[in-house]
Design a protein around this motif. Structure first.
Motif, PDB file in Angstrom:
ATOM      1  N   PRO A   5       0.811  -1.146   0.040  1.00  0.00           N
ATOM      2  CA  PRO A   5      -0.239  -0.002   0.097  1.00  0.00           C
ATOM      3  C   PRO A   5       0.985   1.358  -0.025  1.00  0.00           C
ATOM      4  CG  PRO A   5       0.073  -0.893   2.024  1.00  0.00           C
ATOM      5  CD  PRO A   5       0.793  -1.944   1.309  1.00  0.00           C
ATOM      6  N   ILE A   6       0.389   2.304  -0.799  1.00  0.00           N
ATOM      7  CA  ILE A   6       1.000   3.515  -0.847  1.00  0.00           C
ATOM      8  C   ILE A   6       0.264   4.580   0.582  1.00  0.00           C
ATOM      9  CG2 ILE A   6       1.645   5.805  -2.076  1.00  0.00           C
ATOM     10  CD1 ILE A   6       1.327   3.706  -4.673  1.00  0.00           C
ATOM     11  N   ILE A   7       1.305   5.075   1.421  1.00  0.00           N
ATOM     12  CA  ILE A   7       0.668   6.171   2.411  1.00  0.00           C
ATOM     13  C   ILE A   7       1.379   7.482   2.021  1.00  0.00           C
ATOM     14  CG2 ILE A   7       0.076   6.581   4.709  1.00  0.00           C
ATOM     15  CD1 ILE A   7       1.456   3.695   5.278  1.00  0.00           C
ATOM     16  N   ILE A   8       0.299   8.389   1.910  1.00  0.00           N
ATOM     17  CA  ILE A   8       0.848   9.848   1.763  1.00  0.00           C
ATOM     18  C   ILE A   8       0.111  10.715   2.845  1.00  0.00           C
ATOM     19  CG2 ILE A   8       0.710  11.772   0.131  1.00  0.00           C
ATOM     20  CD1 ILE A   8       0.341  10.009  -2.142  1.00  0.00           C
ATOM     21  N   GLN A  22       0.218  12.839  -9.480  1.00  0.00           N
ATOM     22  CA  GLN A  22       0.333  12.680 -10.826  1.00  0.00           C
ATOM     23  C   GLN A  22       1.404  12.090 -11.246  1.00  0.00           C
ATOM     24  OE1 GLN A  22       0.003  16.835 -12.281  1.00  0.00           O
ATOM     25  NE2 GLN A  22      -2.179  17.176 -11.984  1.00  0.00           N
ATOM     26  N   SER A  23       2.567  12.424 -10.282  1.00  0.00           N
ATOM     27  CA  SER A  23       3.752  11.727 -10.832  1.00  0.00           C
ATOM     28  C   SER A  23       3.624  10.044 -10.336  1.00  0.00           C
ATOM     29  CB  SER A  23       5.171  12.153 -10.183  1.00  0.00           C
ATOM     30  OG  SER A  23       5.111  11.823  -8.780  1.00  0.00           O
ATOM     31  N   LEU A  24       2.969   9.552  -9.449  1.00  0.00           N
ATOM     32  CA  LEU A  24       2.829   8.398  -8.901  1.00  0.00           C
ATOM     33  C   LEU A  24       1.995   7.556 -10.123  1.00  0.00           C
ATOM     34  CD1 LEU A  24       1.815   8.332  -4.995  1.00  0.00           C
ATOM     35  CD2 LEU A  24       3.595   7.190  -6.237  1.00  0.00           C
ATOM     36  N   LEU A  25       0.896   8.068 -10.737  1.00  0.00           N
ATOM     37  CA  LEU A  25      -0.168   7.818 -11.671  1.00  0.00           C
ATOM     38  C   LEU A  25       0.763   7.428 -13.046  1.00  0.00           C
ATOM     39  CD1 LEU A  25      -3.117   9.828 -11.256  1.00  0.00           C
ATOM     40  CD2 LEU A  25      -2.767   7.455 -10.566  1.00  0.00           C
ATOM     41  N   GLU A  26       1.899   7.884 -13.199  1.00  0.00           N
ATOM     42  CA  GLU A  26       2.589   7.601 -14.252  1.00  0.00           C
ATOM     43  C   GLU A  26       3.628   6.329 -13.961  1.00  0.00           C
ATOM     44  OE1 GLU A  26       5.297  10.916 -15.248  1.00  0.00           O
ATOM     45  OE2 GLU A  26       3.542  12.371 -15.593  1.00  0.00           O
ATOM     46  N   ASN A  27       3.337   5.902 -12.718  1.00  0.00           N
ATOM     47  CA  ASN A  27       3.944   4.601 -12.531  1.00  0.00           C
ATOM     48  C   ASN A  27       2.991   3.603 -12.929  1.00  0.00           C
ATOM     49  OD1 ASN A  27       6.717   4.327 -10.121  1.00  0.00           O
ATOM     50  ND2 ASN A  27       5.639   6.460 -10.995  1.00  0.00           N
ATOM     51  N   GLU A  28       3.400   2.322 -13.653  1.00  0.00           N
ATOM     52  CA  GLU A  28       2.474   1.370 -14.219  1.00  0.00           C
ATOM     53  C   GLU A  28       1.853   0.808 -12.967  1.00  0.00           C
ATOM     54  OE1 GLU A  28       2.693  -2.880 -16.904  1.00  0.00           O
ATOM     55  OE2 GLU A  28       4.390  -1.527 -16.640  1.00  0.00           O
ATOM     56  N   ASN A  32      -2.729  -0.648  -9.457  1.00  0.00           N
ATOM     57  CA  ASN A  32      -2.959  -2.054  -8.757  1.00  0.00           C
ATOM     58  C   ASN A  32      -2.424  -1.738  -7.438  1.00  0.00           C
ATOM     59  OD1 ASN A  32      -3.907  -3.491 -10.945  1.00  0.00           O
ATOM     60  ND2 ASN A  32      -1.747  -3.672 -11.827  1.00  0.00           N
ATOM     61  N   SER A  33      -2.567  -0.657  -7.123  1.00  0.00           N
ATOM     62  CA  SER A  33      -1.930  -0.172  -5.685  1.00  0.00           C
ATOM     63  C   SER A  33      -2.985   0.426  -4.649  1.00  0.00           C
ATOM     64  CB  SER A  33      -0.754   0.635  -5.621  1.00  0.00           C
ATOM     65  OG  SER A  33       0.683   0.062  -6.356  1.00  0.00           O
ATOM     66  N   ASP A  34      -3.040   0.081  -3.550  1.00  0.00           N
ATOM     67  CA  ASP A  34      -3.954   0.741  -2.484  1.00  0.00           C
ATOM     68  C   ASP A  34      -3.381   1.862  -2.160  1.00  0.00           C
ATOM     69  OD1 ASP A  34      -6.062  -1.292  -2.418  1.00  0.00           O
ATOM     70  OD2 ASP A  34      -4.732  -2.639  -1.395  1.00  0.00           O
ATOM     71  N   LEU A  35      -4.043   3.185  -2.032  1.00  0.00           N
ATOM     72  CA  LEU A  35      -3.670   4.415  -1.688  1.00  0.00           C
ATOM     73  C   LEU A  35      -4.387   4.885  -0.091  1.00  0.00           C
ATOM     74  CD1 LEU A  35      -1.730   6.948  -2.344  1.00  0.00           C
ATOM     75  CD2 LEU A  35      -4.047   7.899  -3.230  1.00  0.00           C
ATOM     76  N   TYR A  36      -3.588   5.386   0.658  1.00  0.00           N
ATOM     77  CA  TYR A  36      -4.028   6.056   1.951  1.00  0.00           C
ATOM     78  C   TYR A  36      -3.752   7.595   2.061  1.00  0.00           C
ATOM     79  CZ  TYR A  36      -5.607   1.329   3.492  1.00  0.00           C
ATOM     80  OH  TYR A  36      -6.192  -0.105   3.494  1.00  0.00           O
ATOM     81  N   LYS A  64      -8.302   9.494  -8.376  1.00  0.00           N
ATOM     82  CA  LYS A  64      -8.672   8.302  -8.840  1.00  0.00           C
ATOM     83  C   LYS A  64      -7.569   7.702  -9.744  1.00  0.00           C
ATOM     84  CE  LYS A  64     -13.366   9.799 -10.132  1.00  0.00           C
ATOM     85  NZ  LYS A  64     -14.361   9.949 -10.897  1.00  0.00           N
ATOM     86  N   GLY A  65      -7.644   6.502 -10.259  1.00  0.00           N
ATOM     87  CA  GLY A  65      -6.346   5.872 -10.807  1.00  0.00           C
ATOM     88  C   GLY A  65      -5.739   4.842 -10.138  1.00  0.00           C
ATOM     89  N   PHE A  66      -6.067   4.460  -8.708  1.00  0.00           N
ATOM     90  CA  PHE A  66      -5.176   3.370  -8.027  1.00  0.00           C
ATOM     91  C   PHE A  66      -6.278   2.254  -7.547  1.00  0.00           C
ATOM     92  CE2 PHE A  66      -3.511   7.445  -7.022  1.00  0.00           C
ATOM     93  CZ  PHE A  66      -2.109   6.930  -7.063  1.00  0.00           C
ATOM     94  N   LYS A  67      -5.902   1.278  -7.374  1.00  0.00           N
ATOM     95  CA  LYS A  67      -6.772   0.146  -7.015  1.00  0.00           C
ATOM     96  C   LYS A  67      -8.023   0.633  -6.022  1.00  0.00           C
ATOM     97  CE  LYS A  67      -6.627  -4.576  -5.155  1.00  0.00           C
ATOM     98  NZ  LYS A  67      -5.770  -5.553  -4.405  1.00  0.00           N
ATOM     99  N   SER A  68      -7.703   1.250  -5.048  1.00  0.00           N
ATOM    100  CA  SER A  68      -8.556   1.797  -3.821  1.00  0.00           C
ATOM    101  C   SER A  68      -7.998   3.078  -3.545  1.00  0.00           C
ATOM    102  CB  SER A  68      -8.819   0.550  -3.003  1.00  0.00           C
ATOM    103  OG  SER A  68      -7.759   0.459  -2.182  1.00  0.00           O
ATOM    104  N   VAL A  69      -8.757   3.898  -3.009  1.00  0.00           N
ATOM    105  CA  VAL A  69      -8.203   5.269  -2.295  1.00  0.00           C
ATOM    106  C   VAL A  69      -9.108   5.413  -0.904  1.00  0.00           C
ATOM    107  CG1 VAL A  69      -8.184   7.616  -2.343  1.00  0.00           C
ATOM    108  CG2 VAL A  69      -7.822   6.332  -4.462  1.00  0.00           C
TER     109      VAL A  69
END
Length: 298
Positions: A5-8, A22-28, A32-36, A64-69
């Motif tokens: 999971p990615i935590i910001i 935006q820079s994270l979303l440029e990562n393929e 498929n990553s959960d974002l918190y 938007k653009g992550f597996k879940s937010v």
């Protein structure tokens, strides 16, 4: 491989958070990553800050653009240190690992690949305490052929770790009578500013979570993985960041290529030439020079 999971951690800078996302979303791997996202509350003595925090919250709800937010908005100001300790503990104990970011960072297109590969590769290697995405510019020995290296002091600018390493940290510095005798050794291990920052937490005039994390790493004699070319750049040196000023002594090269064929050292040991180069940013002379530059540029 299950992606971490990615935590910001965000606060009062909506534009910075947008750049980070935006820079994270440029990562393929983002899709498929959960974002918190954890957004700290406004300080009561800062005029206009509540509006900025509200703007960050509004933008967070639109991501938007992550597996879940998932998001958490604090009603009061906790401060960065407390926010990170509480937020990471909540998520990492659910997943067993996590990638932790702040809202002033921008990432290479292979950042998430590198982080997840490192977390998977070294999860059972207890000698490794964290995976760091940022690296200061280092002098690489001619004979060194790897894309990564090991060092002592972790970087807090885009990093990841595992629940067992995170939970080993004495956040309250309970054994201070023993720790207080380790000042010289801690500074020799991680840089001349280490023990003063640790003492500031104990005495209440500092609140760095990162120095407590590094101190635990020091106590356990563990290492962190770094890329030779940084996969993170810090855009926080605009005078608005919580812990950053307009000038920084830290210099880096940013990975614009995005290669995913990453070579790792064959053993989990320090390369002394790389170690000395990385630690040179924390010498007393460099820190004195930095203070002078801070006065000039701020």
């Amino acid at each position: 491989m299950q992606l971490a999971p990615i935590i910001i951690f965000a606060f009062n800078r909506p534009d910075s958070l947008k750049n980070t996302i935006q820079s994270l979303l440029e990562n393929e791997e983002a899709k498929n990553s959960d974002l918190y996202v954890f957004v700290d509350g406004a300080r009561t003595n800062k005029s206009g800050e509540q509006d900025k925090v509200n703007a960050v919250q509004t933008y967070t709800k639109s991501i938007k653009g992550f597996k879940s937010v998932h998001y958490n908005f604090s009603d009061k100001n906790k401060g960065l240190g407390n926010s990170i300790i509480q937020g990471v503990s909540q998520v990492i104990n659910k997943y067993g690992k996590a990638i932790v970011l702040e809202d002033d960072l921008v990432f290479a297109t292979n950042f998430l690949y590198y982080m997840n590969q490192g977390l998977e590769k070294y999860k059972e290697e207890k000698k490794v305490f964290s995976i760091c995405g940022y690296s200061n510019k280092v002098k690489v020995p001619k004979e060194y052929t790897y894309d990564t290296y090991f060092c002592t002091r972790s970087s807090s600018w885009g990093w990841g770790t595992w629940a067992d390493r995170w939970n080993s940290v004495d956040w309250e510095l309970k054994d201070w009578n023993r720790y207080a005798k380790m000042g010289n050794a801690f500074n020799q291990w991680g840089g001349s500013d280490c023990f003063r920052m640790l003492r500031s937490v104990k005495e209440g005039w500092g609140n760095s979570w990162a120095i407590r994390f590094c101190f635990s790493q020091f106590l356990q004699n563990k290492l962190s993985l770094f890329p030779i070319i940084s996969k993170v750049k810090n855009n926080g040196f605009d005078g608005d960041g919580t812990n950053c000023k307009k000038w920084s002594r830290f210099k880096y090269e940013f990975d614009n290529k995005g290669e995913k064929n990453i070579l790792y050292p064959k053993s989990i040991t320090l390369n002394l030439k790389l170690y000395k180069s990385a630690m040179s940013y924390h010498t007393i002379l460099i820190r004195i020079y930095s203070r002078i530059m801070y006065l000039i540029h701020n």
